[in-house]
Design a protein around this motif. Structure first.
Motif, mmCIF file in Angstrom:
data_model
loop_
_atom_site.group_PDB
_atom_site.id
_atom_site.type_symbol
_atom_site.label_atom_id
_atom_site.label_comp_id
_atom_site.label_asym_id
_atom_site.label_seq_id
_atom_site.Cartn_x
_atom_site.Cartn_y
_atom_site.Cartn_z
ATOM 1 N N LEU A 72 -69.102 -45.881 -29.564
ATOM 2 C CA LEU A 72 -70.006 -46.245 -28.607
ATOM 3 C C LEU A 72 -69.223 -47.330 -27.647
ATOM 4 C CD1 LEU A 72 -72.526 -48.312 -30.991
ATOM 5 C CD2 LEU A 72 -72.609 -45.808 -30.107
ATOM 6 N N ASP A 89 -70.450 -46.520 -20.909
ATOM 7 C CA ASP A 89 -70.995 -45.410 -19.926
ATOM 8 C C ASP A 89 -70.086 -45.116 -18.910
ATOM 9 O OD1 ASP A 89 -73.076 -44.029 -21.831
ATOM 10 O OD2 ASP A 89 -74.071 -45.891 -21.586
ATOM 11 N N ARG A 140 -75.214 -47.964 -26.261
ATOM 12 C CA ARG A 140 -73.877 -47.696 -26.129
ATOM 13 C C ARG A 140 -73.115 -49.022 -25.516
ATOM 14 N NH1 ARG A 140 -71.223 -43.383 -27.099
ATOM 15 N NH2 ARG A 140 -69.539 -43.934 -25.464
ATOM 16 N N ALA A 161 -69.119 -38.633 -23.882
ATOM 17 C CA ALA A 161 -69.156 -39.659 -24.637
ATOM 18 C C ALA A 161 -69.454 -39.494 -25.973
ATOM 19 C CB ALA A 161 -70.413 -40.634 -24.171
ATOM 20 N N ARG A 211 -73.883 -52.099 -33.414
ATOM 21 C CA ARG A 211 -74.595 -50.958 -33.379
ATOM 22 C C ARG A 211 -75.814 -51.056 -34.263
ATOM 23 N NH1 ARG A 211 -72.671 -45.225 -33.843
ATOM 24 N NH2 ARG A 211 -70.483 -46.248 -34.478
#
Length: 148
Positions: free
Chosen positions: A79, A60, A57, A74, A50
């Motif tokens: 993440l 997804d 992310r 989400a 991160r």
């Protein structure tokens, strides 16, 4: 960033769990580390990722390609996690995108080294009497490696 299809199928035997007939279930998808030694440091590994990739992310849902998913979400703080509702009686396919590669979690990052295996883990829940999706129905997983 490539989209990969995962078909969601109702694999109940006839007469099994009739209480979910006509109801939605929730599935939570996570990308986690497959190797046990990395599982112990998963939180630190993901925080490091991160820090190096702000705003990105790890996982997804490709919503335009997916079929039969309801209320996809989400969580911005998780993440590596996505979730959605779906109807086991209807055709459901979710297309996921993994935005990190297996070598991003190795010591040397100059390429050519063997990447770490990930695992896509899917946990499915039914709605409880209190209205939250907390009653565990099923878990599944598979190992993946992501390369450029």
């Amino acid at each position: 960033g490539q989209s990969y299809e995962i078909r969601m199928l109702d694999n109940r035997k006839l007469g099994e769990l009739p209480e979910i007939n006509g109801k939605l279930v929730k599935s939570i998808f996570r990308v986690v580390f497959h190797d046990r030694r990395l599982q112990y440091t998963e939180h630190q590994q993901l925080e490091g990722w991160r820090w190096n990739r702000p705003g990105d992310r790890i996982l997804d849902i490709d919503i335009p390609m997916s079929v039969g998913i309801i209320d996809p979400r989400a969580n911005p703080t998780q993440l590596n996690t996505v979730e959605f509702l779906w109807d086991p009686a209807k055709r459901t396919s979710v297309f996921i995108q993994v935005h990190c590669i297996s070598t991003e979690f190795t010591l040397r990052k100059h390429g050519g080294e063997k990447g770490v295996p990930f695992r896509v883990q899917i946990d499915t829940f039914r709605e409880s009497d209190s209205g939250d999706y907390s009653e565990h129905l099923h878990s599944a997983s598979c190992q993946i490696k992501v390369f450029k």
